[in-house]
Design a protein around this motif. Structure first.
Motif, PDB file in Angstrom:
ATOM      1  N   ASP A 252      13.110  -3.395  71.024  1.00 45.17           N
ATOM      2  CA  ASP A 252      14.095  -2.463  70.470  1.00 45.17           C
ATOM      3  C   ASP A 252      14.312  -1.347  71.489  1.00 45.17           C
ATOM      4  O   ASP A 252      13.462  -0.479  71.670  1.00 45.17           O
TER       5      ASP A 252
ATOM      6  N   SER B 186      24.585   3.552  68.106  1.00 50.58           N
ATOM      7  CA  SER B 186      24.320   4.675  67.181  1.00 50.58           C
ATOM      8  C   SER B 186      23.809   5.922  67.886  1.00 50.58           C
ATOM      9  O   SER B 186      24.336   7.017  67.681  1.00 50.58           O
ATOM     10  N   LYS B 187      22.762   5.752  68.697  1.00 48.66           N
ATOM     11  CA  LYS B 187      22.058   6.919  69.220  1.00 48.66           C
ATOM     12  C   LYS B 187      22.680   7.445  70.512  1.00 48.66           C
ATOM     13  O   LYS B 187      22.787   8.640  70.704  1.00 48.66           O
TER      14      LYS B 187
ATOM     15  N   ARG C 194      28.097   1.859  62.349  1.00 46.37           N
ATOM     16  CA  ARG C 194      27.255   0.703  62.095  1.00 46.37           C
ATOM     17  C   ARG C 194      27.523  -0.425  63.091  1.00 46.37           C
ATOM     18  O   ARG C 194      28.152  -1.433  62.769  1.00 46.37           O
TER      19      ARG C 194
ATOM     20  N   ALA D 189      21.949  -1.844  64.831  1.00 48.36           N
ATOM     21  CA  ALA D 189      20.753  -2.504  65.366  1.00 48.36           C
ATOM     22  C   ALA D 189      19.867  -2.952  64.209  1.00 48.36           C
ATOM     23  O   ALA D 189      19.157  -3.949  64.299  1.00 48.36           O
ATOM     24  N   LYS D 190      19.947  -2.220  63.125  1.00 46.39           N
ATOM     25  CA  LYS D 190      19.120  -2.533  61.964  1.00 46.39           C
ATOM     26  C   LYS D 190      19.420  -3.932  61.434  1.00 46.39           C
ATOM     27  O   LYS D 190      18.517  -4.711  61.153  1.00 46.39           O
TER      28      LYS D 190
ATOM     29  N   ASN E 208      10.753   5.686  68.729  1.00 47.98           N
ATOM     30  CA  ASN E 208      10.846   6.521  67.551  1.00 47.98           C
ATOM     31  C   ASN E 208       9.612   6.156  66.726  1.00 47.98           C
ATOM     32  O   ASN E 208       9.494   4.989  66.359  1.00 47.98           O
TER      33      ASN E 208
ATOM     34  N   TYR F 161      17.218   3.492  72.222  1.00 46.96           N
ATOM     35  CA  TYR F 161      17.274   4.839  72.842  1.00 46.96           C
ATOM     36  C   TYR F 161      17.282   4.762  74.370  1.00 46.96           C
ATOM     37  O   TYR F 161      16.892   5.722  75.038  1.00 46.96           O
TER      38      TYR F 161
HETATM   39  N1  PLP Z   1      15.565   1.123  65.941  1.00 49.94           N
HETATM   40  C1  PLP Z   1      15.050   2.373  65.967  1.00 49.94           C
HETATM   41  C2  PLP Z   1      13.794   2.598  66.730  1.00 49.94           C
HETATM   42  C3  PLP Z   1      15.680   3.423  65.287  1.00 49.94           C
HETATM   43  O1  PLP Z   1      15.172   4.660  65.340  1.00 49.94           O
HETATM   44  C4  PLP Z   1      16.860   3.149  64.555  1.00 49.94           C
HETATM   45  C5  PLP Z   1      17.532   4.212  63.764  1.00 49.94           C
HETATM   46  O2  PLP Z   1      16.932   5.169  63.329  1.00 49.94           O
HETATM   47  C6  PLP Z   1      17.377   1.840  64.577  1.00 49.94           C
HETATM   48  C7  PLP Z   1      16.695   0.857  65.267  1.00 49.94           C
HETATM   49  C8  PLP Z   1      18.613   1.455  63.823  1.00 49.94           C
HETATM   50  O3  PLP Z   1      19.780   1.850  64.458  1.00 49.94           O
HETATM   51  P1  PLP Z   1      21.228   1.457  63.925  1.00 49.94           P
HETATM   52  O4  PLP Z   1      21.875   2.728  63.473  1.00 49.94           O
HETATM   53  O5  PLP Z   1      21.934   0.854  65.080  1.00 49.94           O
HETATM   54  O6  PLP Z   1      21.060   0.493  62.794  1.00 49.94           O
END
Ligand code: PLP
Length: 378
Positions: A183, A217-218, A226, A80-81, A155, A186
Motif C-alpha cells: 500500500d 486521495s492523499k 473515491r 484504494a480501499k 499510516n 502516501y
Molecule cells: N491505505 C491507507 C494506508 C490509508 O491511510 C487510506 C486512507 O485513509 C487508504 C488506504 C484508503 O484510501 P482511499 O481514499 O483511496 O480509499
C-alpha cells in the motif's frame, strides 16, 4: 464522531483526527471532472477502468518505479480501499493467514475478517522505526500464509521502508507463494531526505509477488472522488475485477476523468501541499518531544504524528483514571477539546495519532492545549 457532536453543540474542538488533506482538489482536476459531465462521459466504463487512465497509471509506475505493467494488470477502483478489499477477497479465504505489521492501518484486519481469513499481527518496535523485522516475519510464516501487507509511507507511524529492509523481507519470502500487498498511497508525501522505495524495485521475485496499491486521495487531495487502483499479477487482477464487476461495476466515470488529469498534468499543487505538511510536521515534532514523558519518532512520510503517551497512563483526569489510549483520547477531548485517535485502533495502545492535515494556527493552539492537559493529570 463524538468530536463532531461536541463541535455541533458549540464546543471549540481542535481536530487532529482527520485522515485526509485539508486542501481542496486542485482546480485543473476539478475542471476535468466538470468537463466529463458536460461532455457526456457519464456512462458505465469498463470494469477495470477507462484505458486512458490505466495507461496513465502504467506510465506513472514506469517513471517512478521502473516497472512496466500491461493494462490488463491494472484495476481502477472506487478508492484504494476498494482496490485493497477486492484484492484481499481474491487472495484470502477459509482461514488463510495474512501477516500485518502493527501499528497498522485500521481497515486491513477488518478486510481480512471479511474475507474469512485470519490476521497474524506482528508487532514492530518503536526503536526500530516501526519497521517489520525480517526475522520476526519468518517466525510468523506458516503453510497457510497467503499474504503480507506492507504500507510505506505508513499510516499511522509515518515510517518509510528503506530499500535494505525491503530486501531482507523479500529474502525471507523467497520460495514461498506469499503475495505482498504494498500500500503506497502516501508515496509522494515524503520529508527530509526520505526516498520512497517500492517492492517493485527490489528484485524480479519481489516484483512478481507484489500487488501495488495506489490512488489519488492523499497526494491530490481527492478523498471524496473515491479513486484508487491495484496493479499486480494478471490472475489476481482479473479475479479482483470480477468481484468489482459484480459489486460496484467500476469506479465513477467522472472521477476517472479527473484522475486522468491528476496523473497527466502536474500544476505543482502536490509539492505545495507537501511543503505545508512539512512545516507542520517539524513544529509538532519539536513541540511533542519537548514535553516531559512524551516521545515521538520523526515521521518521514504521510501526515501523522504517532507519539507514545503511555507514561501518562494510570493518572486521573476529572474523576477518570486513564488506563489506555481510548480513555486517554476521551479525556483529552472532554477536558481539553482536542480530538486524536487512540493507538488501540492501530494495534498499538501505548500511542495516539495526531494528523497534521490541519492549519498551523489550530496546530499551535491544539499542541498548547495538549501540554496543559497533560499537566492537569494527577
Ligand atoms: N491505505 C491507507 C494506508 C490509508 O491511510 C487510506 C486512507 O485513509 C487508504 C488506504 C484508503 O484510501 P482511499 O481514499 O483511496 O480509499
Amino acid at each position: 464522531m463524538r468530536a463532531r457532536e461536541l463541535a455541533a453543540e458549540g464546543r471549540d474542538i481542535i481536530g487532529f483526527g482527520a485522515g485526509e488533506p485539508d486542501f481542496d482538489t486542485p482546480p485543473h482536476i476539478c475542471e476535468a471532472g466538470i468537463e466529463a459531465i458536460r461532455s457526456g462521459k457519464t456512462r458505465y466504463t469498463p470494469t477495470a477502468g477507462i484505458p486512458e487512465l490505466r495507461r496513465a497509471i502504467a506510465g506513472v509506475i514506469a517513471d517512478t518505479r521502473g516497472y512496466d505493467f500491461s493494462l490488463d494488470r491494472i484495476m481502477v477502483s472506487s478508492g484504494a480501499k476498494q482496490a485493497l478489499a477486492n484484492v484481499i477477497l481474491t487472495i484470502v479465504e477459509d482461514g488463510g493467514e495474512v501477516v500485518i505489521p502493527a501499528p497498522y492501518w485500521v481497515s486491513y484486519p477488518e478486510m481480512v475478517t471479511l474475507a474469512e481469513g485470519r490476521s497474524v499481527v506482528v508487532r514492530t518496535r518503536e526503536e526500530d522505526g516501526f519497521l517489520l523485522d525480517a526475522a520476526e516475519l519468518e517466525k510468523h510464516l506458516t503453510e497457510r500464509t497467503r499474504a503480507l501487507i506492507l504500507n510505506t509511507p505508513s499510516n499511522p507511524t509515518g515510517c518509510v521502508y528503506p530499500g535494505k529492509r525491503l530486501e531482507e523481507i523479500f529474502e525471507v519470502l523467497k520460495g514461498t507463494d506469499v503475495v505482498v500487498i504494498s500500500d503506497e498511497i502516501y508515496d509522494r508525501l515524503l520529508y527530509d531526505d526520505a526516498e520512497h522505495v517500492s517492492p517493485l524495485t527490489i528484485s524480479d521475485d519481489a516484483a512478481e509477488r507484489t500487488v501495488l496499491i495506489g490512488g489519488v486521495s492523499k497526494t491530490y487531495a481527492m478523498t471524496g472522488w473515491r479513486l484508487g487502483y491495484a496493479a499486480g499479477g494478471k490472475d489476481i487482477i482479473s479475479a479482483a475485477c470480477r468481484i468489482q464487476g459484480h459489486t460496484t461495476s467500476s469506479a465513477s466515470s467522472i472521477s476517472q476523468a479527473a484522475a486522468l488529469a491528476a496523473y497527466t498534468v502536474d500544476d505543482g499543487s502536490t509539492e505545495r501541499m507537501r511543503a505545508a505538511f512539512d512545516e507542520r510536521r517539524r513544529y509538532m515534532y519539536e513541540f511533542l518531544n519537548s514535553i516531559d514523558g512524551i516521545s515521538c519518532r520523526k515521521p518521514l512520510g504521510a501526515f501523522y504524528m504517532f507519539p507514545r503517551v503511555s507514561e501518562y497512563y494510570g493518572r486521573t483526569w476529572g474523576r477518570v483514571k486513564v488506563g489506555g489510549s481510548s480513555a486517554f483520547c476521551e479525556a483529552l477531548l472532554d477536558q481539553a477539546g482536542v480530538a486524536a485517535i487512540p493507538g488501540a485502533a492501530f494495534g498499538a495502545d501505548e500511542f495516539i495519532r495526531f494528523s497534521y492535515a490541519t492549519g498551523m494556527e489550530d496546530i499551535r493552539r491544539g499542541m498548547e492545549r495538549f501540554k496543559d492537559f497533560l499537566g492537569q493529570g494527577s
